[in-house]
Design a protein around this motif. Structure first.
Motif, PDB file in Angstrom:
ATOM      1  N   ILE A  34     119.916-123.259 111.358  1.00  0.00           N
ATOM      2  CA  ILE A  34     119.945-122.604 112.669  1.00  0.00           C
ATOM      3  C   ILE A  34     118.768-121.646 112.756  1.00  0.00           C
ATOM      4  CG2 ILE A  34     121.266-121.148 114.250  1.00  0.00           C
ATOM      5  CD1 ILE A  34     123.816-122.134 112.898  1.00  0.00           C
ATOM      6  N   ILE A  35     117.967-121.797 113.821  1.00  0.00           N
ATOM      7  CA  ILE A  35     116.805-120.936 114.056  1.00  0.00           C
ATOM      8  C   ILE A  35     116.990-120.233 115.394  1.00  0.00           C
ATOM      9  CG2 ILE A  35     114.322-120.913 114.546  1.00  0.00           C
ATOM     10  CD1 ILE A  35     113.990-123.219 112.611  1.00  0.00           C
ATOM     11  N   ASN A  36     116.824-118.924 115.389  1.00  0.00           N
ATOM     12  CA  ASN A  36     116.891-118.144 116.624  1.00  0.00           C
ATOM     13  C   ASN A  36     115.495-118.080 117.228  1.00  0.00           C
ATOM     14  OD1 ASN A  36     117.243-116.317 118.701  1.00  0.00           O
ATOM     15  ND2 ASN A  36     118.582-114.972 117.520  1.00  0.00           N
ATOM     16  N   PRO A  37     115.223-118.793 118.324  1.00  0.00           N
ATOM     17  CA  PRO A  37     113.860-118.834 118.878  1.00  0.00           C
ATOM     18  C   PRO A  37     113.372-117.477 119.384  1.00  0.00           C
ATOM     19  CG  PRO A  37     115.419-119.931 120.339  1.00  0.00           C
ATOM     20  CD  PRO A  37     116.168-119.609 119.102  1.00  0.00           C
ATOM     21  N   ILE A  38     114.320-116.600 119.745  1.00  0.00           N
ATOM     22  CA  ILE A  38     113.912-115.281 120.244  1.00  0.00           C
ATOM     23  C   ILE A  38     113.089-114.541 119.188  1.00  0.00           C
ATOM     24  CG2 ILE A  38     114.772-113.030 121.011  1.00  0.00           C
ATOM     25  CD1 ILE A  38     117.181-114.457 122.207  1.00  0.00           C
ATOM     26  N   LEU A  39     113.447-114.727 117.925  1.00  0.00           N
ATOM     27  CA  LEU A  39     112.776-114.003 116.838  1.00  0.00           C
ATOM     28  C   LEU A  39     111.418-114.594 116.485  1.00  0.00           C
ATOM     29  CD1 LEU A  39     115.883-113.566 114.471  1.00  0.00           C
ATOM     30  CD2 LEU A  39     115.039-112.004 116.255  1.00  0.00           C
ATOM     31  N   LEU A  40     111.125-115.813 116.954  1.00  0.00           N
ATOM     32  CA  LEU A  40     109.903-116.506 116.520  1.00  0.00           C
ATOM     33  C   LEU A  40     108.976-116.891 117.666  1.00  0.00           C
ATOM     34  CD1 LEU A  40     111.515-118.917 113.866  1.00  0.00           C
ATOM     35  CD2 LEU A  40     110.319-116.759 113.435  1.00  0.00           C
ATOM     36  N   ARG A  41     109.302-116.507 118.890  1.00  0.00           N
ATOM     37  CA  ARG A  41     108.494-116.942 120.036  1.00  0.00           C
ATOM     38  C   ARG A  41     107.041-116.503 119.938  1.00  0.00           C
ATOM     39  NH1 ARG A  41     112.986-115.481 124.636  1.00  0.00           N
ATOM     40  NH2 ARG A  41     114.264-117.380 124.378  1.00  0.00           N
ATOM     41  N   GLU A  42     106.820-115.294 119.455  1.00  0.00           N
ATOM     42  CA  GLU A  42     105.454-114.769 119.385  1.00  0.00           C
ATOM     43  C   GLU A  42     104.551-115.640 118.518  1.00  0.00           C
ATOM     44  OE1 GLU A  42     103.774-112.279 120.875  1.00  0.00           O
ATOM     45  OE2 GLU A  42     105.517-112.137 122.182  1.00  0.00           O
ATOM     46  N   ASN A  43     105.123-116.338 117.555  1.00  0.00           N
ATOM     47  CA  ASN A  43     104.324-117.185 116.665  1.00  0.00           C
ATOM     48  C   ASN A  43     103.703-118.373 117.396  1.00  0.00           C
ATOM     49  OD1 ASN A  43     105.297-115.472 114.720  1.00  0.00           O
ATOM     50  ND2 ASN A  43     106.737-116.944 113.831  1.00  0.00           N
ATOM     51  N   TYR A  44     104.241-118.714 118.587  1.00  0.00           N
ATOM     52  CA  TYR A  44     103.786-119.912 119.293  1.00  0.00           C
ATOM     53  C   TYR A  44     103.033-119.598 120.585  1.00  0.00           C
ATOM     54  CZ  TYR A  44     107.023-122.253 116.129  1.00  0.00           C
ATOM     55  OH  TYR A  44     107.662-122.712 115.011  1.00  0.00           O
ATOM     56  N   VAL A  45     102.961-118.325 120.964  1.00  0.00           N
ATOM     57  CA  VAL A  45     102.336-117.970 122.240  1.00  0.00           C
ATOM     58  C   VAL A  45     100.885-118.433 122.295  1.00  0.00           C
ATOM     59  CG1 VAL A  45     101.595-116.067 123.723  1.00  0.00           C
ATOM     60  CG2 VAL A  45     103.875-116.022 122.704  1.00  0.00           C
ATOM     61  N   PHE A  46     100.089-118.101 121.282  1.00  0.00           N
ATOM     62  CA  PHE A  46      98.657-118.410 121.331  1.00  0.00           C
ATOM     63  C   PHE A  46      98.404-119.898 121.105  1.00  0.00           C
ATOM     64  CE2 PHE A  46      98.661-113.848 120.444  1.00  0.00           C
ATOM     65  CZ  PHE A  46      97.812-113.419 121.459  1.00  0.00           C
ATOM     66  N   ARG A  47      99.310-120.572 120.401  1.00  0.00           N
ATOM     67  CA  ARG A  47      99.160-122.015 120.252  1.00  0.00           C
ATOM     68  C   ARG A  47      99.358-122.709 121.600  1.00  0.00           C
ATOM     69  NH1 ARG A  47      96.390-125.968 118.207  1.00  0.00           N
ATOM     70  NH2 ARG A  47      97.558-127.931 118.047  1.00  0.00           N
ATOM     71  N   LEU A  48     100.364-122.303 122.350  1.00  0.00           N
ATOM     72  CA  LEU A  48     100.602-122.870 123.675  1.00  0.00           C
ATOM     73  C   LEU A  48      99.450-122.527 124.611  1.00  0.00           C
ATOM     74  CD1 LEU A  48     102.379-124.343 125.719  1.00  0.00           C
ATOM     75  CD2 LEU A  48     103.633-122.200 126.070  1.00  0.00           C
ATOM     76  N   LEU A  49      98.952-121.309 124.479  1.00  0.00           N
ATOM     77  CA  LEU A  49      97.825-120.873 125.312  1.00  0.00           C
ATOM     78  C   LEU A  49      96.603-121.748 125.069  1.00  0.00           C
ATOM     79  CD1 LEU A  49      96.861-118.709 127.353  1.00  0.00           C
ATOM     80  CD2 LEU A  49      96.174-117.321 125.391  1.00  0.00           C
ATOM     81  N   ASN A  50      96.297-122.052 123.816  1.00  0.00           N
ATOM     82  CA  ASN A  50      95.134-122.886 123.481  1.00  0.00           C
ATOM     83  C   ASN A  50      95.311-124.329 123.960  1.00  0.00           C
ATOM     84  OD1 ASN A  50      93.742-120.801 122.249  1.00  0.00           O
ATOM     85  ND2 ASN A  50      94.659-121.196 120.232  1.00  0.00           N
ATOM     86  N   LEU A  51      96.536-124.843 123.851  1.00  0.00           N
ATOM     87  CA  LEU A  51      96.775-126.230 124.247  1.00  0.00           C
ATOM     88  C   LEU A  51      96.730-126.425 125.757  1.00  0.00           C
ATOM     89  CD1 LEU A  51      99.716-127.163 121.819  1.00  0.00           C
ATOM     90  CD2 LEU A  51      97.401-128.078 121.738  1.00  0.00           C
ATOM     91  N   ARG A  52      97.055-125.383 126.534  1.00  0.00           N
ATOM     92  CA  ARG A  52      97.192-125.553 127.979  1.00  0.00           C
ATOM     93  C   ARG A  52      96.244-124.671 128.797  1.00  0.00           C
ATOM     94  NH1 ARG A  52      99.207-129.657 130.093  1.00  0.00           N
ATOM     95  NH2 ARG A  52     100.148-128.505 131.828  1.00  0.00           N
TER      96      ARG A  52
END
Length: 716
Positions: A463-481
């Motif tokens: 079980i992974i709580n996405p609230i605790l890890l969202r910041e890890n993916y912000v810049f990856r999504l930003l670069n992809l889109r």
């Protein structure tokens, strides 16, 4: 699958005979007994009755692959607890895990003798259905069973027309011309049965009934008195005899009993090498009789002395002298009275002991001579048999799915971690080692939901709580889109959607597949995948298929979930993608392009679109078996195909159905699924670089489990 109708039909004898036939010809044969009753004589280490098959396989055919699964009481528990589906799954998985290289497997059905288990008949048909086995009935001439069976066949035929019972192949008639009870001949000298029993009349009566049986007769085996001879050791076991004198000729044969009462003057007229002479110790000068038999070399197989509780002990102590040591026949002592022994012999089961190798071989040789040789040859030539229209049964399809999934066991992420169906499904997947499941959500909330619905959350579910890890993916999504105007604020906003979060995990190779859709729409599931994962090279669109698991076959429906109104070019691509998916999962594709017209029977723009799409597929995949336009009934029914499209190689044989638009496809799949109450797996998405699969919002737990297995396999 051999199913007995009635009792004492000789089911084990039939199976052993066919096994012996195949073994002689070096055919790889297996024997499967899903359900039995365990009866064991610990003193003599001899297995009885329903365990006779086990004994034969272990002792006479050790090289034949044999599998015995459940005791009848264990099965009764599953049925009473309403867990028959789990029982069927266990039977199926054990069958396919053991019988992998056999040319043919003989399945022994549950006997009708289990009268306290009313479910035995349904279980037989359930097992035959999941194994896709051809059914052969075995019956014997017992009371009026032929007449009862004829009425039963009418019921089977009516059920067959209603698609309840399939694959009824034929019937084997055993013990033709037999008396009602085999023991009648064993003790014929007592009751003089032979004078009032007319075998020829019984055979004539039987033959008139055969003509009324509507199934093919695969064997007609006459009753043979020579097969009923038992050994002295069988009598010893039956009466549980401890005291035995003389030579222990346990394998001497007995085919009749001779009773010696107070009048002993004529008993010699009935004695022969196969006689069991029964004497009472109450008879005066009984020792003289025994001595007379000994010194005059009277032909008997054995002598049984009764009433030893009065005189036997004295008799043995007083006269156990030298001549007893020289007796060349077994002298047996029992404590039962003379009349009691006679009554007990009526319950002597002549089919009881299967450790008699000579008799087993004799029975096998007799039976095989009366079984249809053409049928046996057709069983041997399994590789040249005409294939069924649908070669892959749903049970085998599901088995392959789960077995392949266990082999790969990829990480699959579930954005809808709070849904109770998802929680239960991932727990099942973890328990069966189908996949490594990752739930997105708050761990405390998920556990609370599991407790509320009575679900035991498996310890291996991550079980992974996405609230605790969202910041890890912000810049990856930003670069992809960013080329699409993505901003940091908008990236954070989109990552609040667990589907987008899970898709980024998939893009970053942290998981191998994604399954969603019990809460989210198809568009919400697919959109992040198209934005982040992208399609495969040379693929212009994403499409979907459903695996429709009918009782006897598996069909593929596409596209029923994604493309609203595809063009001819898109429809051709959907057909190619769907055929590739079918082949990936073991289905040799025969593709039908659906329409309201067959061939040239209709006109209009919709028909022309199907024609163009079919031609495009034939250009790109010339070896693919495809036809269109074609109506559904002509595609699936051979009877209709002969009328509407007699020259088509697809008509009446199709297993991949491509619908012209989402409207017709979605309506058809849901109408079929709900009307027939069948399992449908999907929608399975096609054309994406990494596996992302959508679930119907009405998906059951089983639907989800199998979709997980499909996703796991696609990840390869």
């Amino acid at each position: 699958m051999f199913i007995s109708y009635g009792v004492k039909v000789g089911l084990t004898s039939i199976i052993a005979s066919i096994v012996n036939y195949f073994v002689k010809d070096n055919i790889k044969v297996g024997v499967f007994k899903p359900i039995s009753r365990f009866l064991f004589n610990r003193r003599y280490e001899c297995e009885y009755l329903s365990e006779s098959t086990t004994y034969i396989m272990k002792n006479y055919y050790p090289n034949v692959n044999y599998l015995k699964l459940f005791d009848i009481d264990h099965v009764d528990f599953f049925v009473r607890m309403n867990k028959k589906n789990i029982l069927m799954e266990e039977i199926l998985f054990n069958f396919y895990s053991v019988f992998k290289e056999e040319d043919i497997v003989l399945v022994e059905g549950l006997s009708q003798s289990y009268i306290r288990y009313p479910f035995f008949s349904d279980l037989n048909y359930n097992i035959a259905n999941i194994l896709n086995a051809e059914i052969v009935y075995v019956i014997s001439e017992y009371e009026n069973v032929f007449y009862d069976f004829n009425r039963y066949i009418k019921l089977i035929n009516s059920n067959y027309l209603n698609c309840v019972i399939k694959n009824v192949f034929g019937i084997i008639l055993n013990k033709i011309g037999s008396p009602k009870e085999d023991y009648e001949y064993f003790i014929s000298n007592i009751f003089n049965i032979s004078k009032r029993f007319d075998k020829s009349l019984r055979l004539e009566s039987s033959s008139s009934v055969f003509k009324k049986i509507s199934l093919p007769i695969l064997g007609c085996i006459p009753w043979n008195i020579d097969l009923l001879s038992v050994r002295v050791i069988d009598v010893i076991r039956f009466f549980d005899i401890n005291t035995i004198l003389g030579e222990e000729c346990y394998n001497r044969r007995i085919n009749s009993c001779v009773l010696c009462g107070n009048d002993i003057s004529n008993f010699l007229n009935y004695c022969n090498l196969g006689s069991l002479l029964i004497l009472s110790c109450n008879i005066v000068n009984v020792l003289v009789i025994v001595y007379f038999i000994f010194v005059n070399n009277v032909k008997v197989s054995a002598v049984l002395l009764t009433d030893c509780y009065k005189n036997g002990k004295v008799f043995i102590d007083k006269f156990n002298i030298n001549f007893f040591k020289k007796i060349k026949f077994p002298l047996l002592f029992v404590n039962y009275g003379f009349e009691e022994v006679v009554l007990m012999l009526r319950n002597f089961n002549l089919q009881m002991f299967w450790d008699d190798e000579i008799r087993v071989k004799k029975i096998c040789n007799h039976i095989i001579n009366y079984i249809d040789n053409n049928w046996l040859i057709s069983l041997k030539n399994v590789n040249v048999n005409i294939k069924k229209i649908f070669s892959l049964s749903p049970s085998l399809f599901c088995y392959r799915l789960l077995e392949l999934s266990r082999k790969y066991k990829k990480r699959i992420v579930f954005p809808e971690g709070n849904d109770p169906r998802i929680i239960e499904a991932v727990s099942i997947c973890a328990d069966k080692k189908i996949a490594h499941c990752v739930l997105l959500g708050d761990i405390d909330n998920i556990r609370k939901i599991a407790n509320l619905y009575g679900i035991v959350l498996h310890k291996d579910v991550e079980i992974i709580n996405p609230i605790l890890l969202r910041e890890n993916y912000v810049f990856r999504l930003l670069n992809l889109r960013k080329h699409r105007g993505m901003t940091e604020l908008l990236a954070r906003k989109q990552l609040e959607d667990n589907v987008m979060f899970g898709t980024l995990m998939l893009e970053n190779n942290e998981v191998d597949g994604l399954v969603s859709g019990v809460v989210n729409t198809t568009a919400n599931t697919i959109r992040p995948a198209l934005q982040i994962i992208k399609t495969l090279p040379n693929v212009s669109l994403v499409s979907s298929v459903f695996f429709m698991l009918f009782p006897d076959y598996v069909l593929v429906y596409g596209d029923c979930a994604v493309n609203v109104n595809p063009t001819a070019e898109q429809l051709a691509e959907i057909a190619i993608q769907s055929s590739d998916t079918a082949r990936l999962f073991g289905i040799s594709p025969i593709v039908a392009m659906m329409s309201y017209a067959t061939g040239t029977s209709g006109f209009g723009s919709d028909v022309e679109k199907i024609k163009k799409a079919t031609l495009l597929v034939k250009e790109k995949r010339p070896l693919l078996n495809i036809d269109g336009p074609i109506q559904y009934d002509a595609a699936i029914s051979r009877d209709v195909a002969i009328l509407k499209s007699p020259n088509s190689l697809v008509a009446g044989r199709a297993n991949v159905f491509i619908f012209p638009d989402l409207n017709s496809g979605n309506i058809t799949y849901k109408a079929v699924q709900r009307s027939v109450n069948l399992l449908s797996i999907g929608p399975i998405l096609q054309g994406i670089r990494k596996p992302v699969n959508d679930l119907s919002r009405g998906a059951s737990v089983d639907d989800i489990v199998y979709t997980v297995a499909v996703t796991n396999i696609q990840a390869q």
